[in-house]
Write a protein that holds these residues in place. Structure first.
Motif, mmCIF file in Angstrom:
data_model
loop_
_atom_site.group_PDB
_atom_site.id
_atom_site.type_symbol
_atom_site.label_atom_id
_atom_site.label_comp_id
_atom_site.label_asym_id
_atom_site.label_seq_id
_atom_site.Cartn_x
_atom_site.Cartn_y
_atom_site.Cartn_z
ATOM 1 N N ILE A 56 0.853 -1.180 0.000
ATOM 2 C CA ILE A 56 0.000 0.000 0.000
ATOM 3 C C ILE A 56 0.888 1.227 0.000
ATOM 4 C CG2 ILE A 56 -1.689 1.344 1.290
ATOM 5 C CD1 ILE A 56 -2.797 -1.187 2.421
ATOM 6 N N VAL B 28 -3.060 0.088 -3.905
ATOM 7 C CA VAL B 28 -2.839 -1.267 -3.438
ATOM 8 C C VAL B 28 -2.482 -2.133 -4.639
ATOM 9 C CG1 VAL B 28 -3.897 -3.227 -2.254
ATOM 10 C CG2 VAL B 28 -4.575 -0.923 -1.647
ATOM 11 N N ASN B 29 -1.417 -2.918 -4.508
ATOM 12 C CA ASN B 29 -1.024 -3.857 -5.551
ATOM 13 C C ASN B 29 -1.207 -5.256 -4.998
ATOM 14 O OD1 ASN B 29 0.332 -5.562 -7.335
ATOM 15 N ND2 ASN B 29 1.897 -4.044 -7.791
ATOM 16 N N VAL B 30 -2.188 -5.974 -5.554
ATOM 17 C CA VAL B 30 -2.473 -7.335 -5.105
ATOM 18 C C VAL B 30 -2.246 -8.269 -6.291
ATOM 19 C CG1 VAL B 30 -4.183 -8.889 -4.096
ATOM 20 C CG2 VAL B 30 -4.225 -6.456 -3.505
ATOM 21 N N GLY B 31 -1.144 -8.981 -6.268
ATOM 22 C CA GLY B 31 -0.844 -9.912 -7.356
ATOM 23 C C GLY B 31 -0.765 -9.250 -8.714
ATOM 24 N N ASN C 174 -10.691 0.684 -9.830
ATOM 25 C CA ASN C 174 -9.780 -0.220 -10.524
ATOM 26 C C ASN C 174 -9.090 0.507 -11.684
ATOM 27 O OD1 ASN C 174 -11.517 -0.268 -12.789
ATOM 28 N ND2 ASN C 174 -12.464 -2.198 -12.190
ATOM 29 N N CYS D 181 -9.639 -2.748 2.642
ATOM 30 C CA CYS D 181 -8.631 -3.818 2.635
ATOM 31 C C CYS D 181 -9.253 -5.150 3.035
ATOM 32 C CB CYS D 181 -7.465 -3.460 3.544
ATOM 33 S SG CYS D 181 -6.430 -2.133 2.904
ATOM 34 N N ILE E 162 -11.368 -6.391 0.067
ATOM 35 C CA ILE E 162 -10.510 -6.902 -1.006
ATOM 36 C C ILE E 162 -9.975 -8.279 -0.638
ATOM 37 C CG2 ILE E 162 -8.329 -6.539 -2.240
ATOM 38 C CD1 ILE E 162 -8.947 -3.458 -1.920
ATOM 39 N N GLU E 163 -9.572 -8.434 0.619
ATOM 40 C CA GLU E 163 -9.038 -9.710 1.084
ATOM 41 C C GLU E 163 -10.115 -10.797 1.130
ATOM 42 O OE1 GLU E 163 -7.449 -11.256 5.295
ATOM 43 O OE2 GLU E 163 -6.268 -9.617 4.442
ATOM 44 N N GLY F 43 -11.883 -11.072 -2.607
ATOM 45 C CA GLY F 43 -10.944 -11.360 -3.681
ATOM 46 C C GLY F 43 -10.763 -10.160 -4.586
ATOM 47 N N VAL F 44 -9.553 -9.958 -5.010
ATOM 48 C CA VAL F 44 -9.226 -8.802 -5.844
ATOM 49 C C VAL F 44 -9.990 -8.826 -7.174
ATOM 50 C CG1 VAL F 44 -7.180 -9.821 -6.931
ATOM 51 C CG2 VAL F 44 -7.317 -7.342 -6.619
ATOM 52 N N GLU F 45 -10.332 -10.026 -7.645
ATOM 53 C CA GLU F 45 -11.037 -10.150 -8.920
ATOM 54 C C GLU F 45 -12.379 -9.432 -8.914
ATOM 55 O OE1 GLU F 45 -10.130 -12.867 -7.044
ATOM 56 O OE2 GLU F 45 -8.238 -13.303 -8.059
#
Length: 92
Positions: free
Chosen positions: A2, A16-19, A41, A64, A67-68, A71-73
């Motif tokens: 973050i 935020v960078n998630v994968g 997004n 957060c 998102i967790e 899921g980020v998708e």
């Protein structure tokens, strides 16, 4: 990961960078001294929280957690969003 950035005194943005998926968590202070929450997004599509928060940090924590847990998708694509009167896409 973050990273934080204050856009204005009443607005904060966290990236935020998630994968490899980049999301922006945006909090905006209202006239009622409550914080609005959006997750945006890479397409500029925002998920909008109807709930208001007592602090920017509480709003960011809620984003957060969502998102967790979801899921980020769920935040990265364009499905499940509705167009508002200004031709922007939002998920409520």
């Amino acid at each position: 990961m973050i990273s934080s950035k204050s856009m204005q005194e009443n607005e904060r943005m966290h990236t935020v960078n998630v994968g490899g998926v980049i999301l922006r968590i945006i909090t905006i202070l209202t006239e009622e001294n409550e914080w609005e929450l959006y997750v945006e997004n890479e397409y500029g599509i925002r998920s909008v929280w109807m709930e208001r928060f007592g602090s920017s940090d509480a709003a960011i924590e809620a984003a957060c957690h969502a998102i967790e847990s979801e899921g980020v998708e769920d935040f990265a694509g364009t499905e499940g969003f509705k167009r508002n009167s200004r031709s922007s896409l939002f998920r409520f």
